[in-house]
Design a protein around this motif. Structure first.
Motif, PDB file in Angstrom:
ATOM      1  N   ALA A  83     -10.874  10.578  12.015  1.00 29.90           N
ATOM      2  CA  ALA A  83      -9.808   9.574  11.986  1.00 29.90           C
ATOM      3  C   ALA A  83      -9.923   8.601  10.822  1.00 29.90           C
ATOM      4  N   THR A  84     -11.116   8.371  10.321  1.00 24.26           N
ATOM      5  CA  THR A  84     -11.290   7.289   9.348  1.00 24.26           C
ATOM      6  C   THR A  84     -11.698   7.738   7.950  1.00 24.26           C
ATOM      7  N   SER A  85     -12.155   8.951   7.788  1.00 22.59           N
ATOM      8  CA  SER A  85     -12.651   9.361   6.482  1.00 22.59           C
ATOM      9  C   SER A  85     -11.511   9.621   5.504  1.00 22.59           C
ATOM     10  N   SER A  86     -11.688   9.101   4.300  1.00 28.67           N
ATOM     11  CA  SER A  86     -10.729   9.381   3.242  1.00 28.67           C
ATOM     12  C   SER A  86     -11.283  10.415   2.259  1.00 28.67           C
ATOM     13  N   ALA A  87     -12.470  10.928   2.550  1.00 25.55           N
ATOM     14  CA  ALA A  87     -13.062  11.939   1.678  1.00 25.55           C
ATOM     15  C   ALA A  87     -12.224  13.220   1.743  1.00 25.55           C
TER      16      ALA A  87
ATOM     17  N   TYR B  11     -10.638  19.456   6.504  1.00 32.67           N
ATOM     18  CA  TYR B  11     -11.131  20.061   7.752  1.00 32.67           C
ATOM     19  C   TYR B  11     -10.849  19.187   8.970  1.00 32.67           C
ATOM     20  N   ARG B  12      -9.995  18.186   8.797  1.00 30.65           N
ATOM     21  CA  ARG B  12      -9.728  17.220   9.870  1.00 30.65           C
ATOM     22  C   ARG B  12      -9.366  17.900  11.193  1.00 30.65           C
ATOM     23  N   SER B  13      -8.443  18.830  11.173  1.00 26.63           N
ATOM     24  CA  SER B  13      -8.020  19.446  12.442  1.00 26.63           C
ATOM     25  C   SER B  13      -9.164  20.232  13.080  1.00 26.63           C
ATOM     26  N   ALA B  14      -9.983  20.902  12.283  1.00 27.85           N
ATOM     27  CA  ALA B  14     -11.126  21.634  12.837  1.00 27.85           C
ATOM     28  C   ALA B  14     -12.150  20.657  13.428  1.00 27.85           C
ATOM     29  N   ILE B  15     -12.398  19.564  12.723  1.00 25.23           N
ATOM     30  CA  ILE B  15     -13.344  18.559  13.226  1.00 25.23           C
ATOM     31  C   ILE B  15     -12.835  17.974  14.537  1.00 25.23           C
ATOM     32  N   GLU B  16     -11.552  17.651  14.587  1.00 25.96           N
ATOM     33  CA  GLU B  16     -10.973  17.114  15.823  1.00 25.96           C
ATOM     34  C   GLU B  16     -11.062  18.125  16.964  1.00 25.96           C
TER      35      GLU B  16
END
Length: 174
Positions: free
Chosen positions: A149-153, A159-164
């Motif tokens: 939710a917070t990383s701008s890297a 990979y946001r959706s996979a991490i979530e």
């Protein structure tokens, strides 16, 4: 409680002394700040802001056990701004954790996250306390959700959706 202007003078002196103690702490003169804040806390025993600042200076000096009663007193009732309340909850929860009082830390930080659900620092410290209580899975889920939710890297964003997805179930497979 006005006794012929005495309280107004005391309040003015309190404000000036508190501001000076905060300046001392911020300038790295923490021992002097502690002495001034302890005296203020004795003179104003029902003052939440003074209690919070006294706790904070004890924490900065590595005197966590001495900080706890000041944090607890500061949080007992009204008198703190929203930012100071958040800081006091974080300080108390973190201090409990440092002292090995992990369940107290989890309780305090869980309540704090419920009160301030958008505060990433509170969630981070709660995750550490959860880990200390053997709840590593829950801690990891919290940190992964926070990271997504917070990383701008860009490497994370890709990979946001996979991490979530995996934050919800770390044991999931495709």
């Amino acid at each position: 409680m006005d006794m012929g202007g005495v309280d107004r003078v005391d309040d003015l002196e309190r404000d000036e002394a508190l501001a000076e103690a905060i300046r001392l702490r911020e300038a790295g003169r923490r021992e002097e700040a502690k002495e001034q804040l302890v005296a203020l806390a004795e003179h104003f025993p029902h003052d939440a802001e003074v209690a919070y600042q006294t706790a904070w200076v004890h924490d900065t000096l590595g005197l966590e056990a001495e900080a706890v009663p000041y944090y607890e007193h500061a949080l007992e009732g009204p008198g703190l701004t929203e930012d100071d309340r958040r800081g006091a909850l974080l300080g108390l929860g973190s201090t409990y954790r440092t002292l090995g009082r992990y369940e107290n830390a989890v309780t305090t930080l869980t309540d704090a996250v419920n009160e301030f659900p958008d505060d990433a620092a509170l969630k981070t410290f709660l995750a550490m306390a959860l880990y200390n209580t053997g709840r590593a899975h829950e801690a990891m889920r919290m940190l992964l959700t926070l990271l997504a939710a917070t990383s701008s890297a860009p490497e994370i964003a890709g990979y946001r959706s996979a991490i979530e997805f995996y934050a919800k179930d770390l044991d999931a497979t495709t």
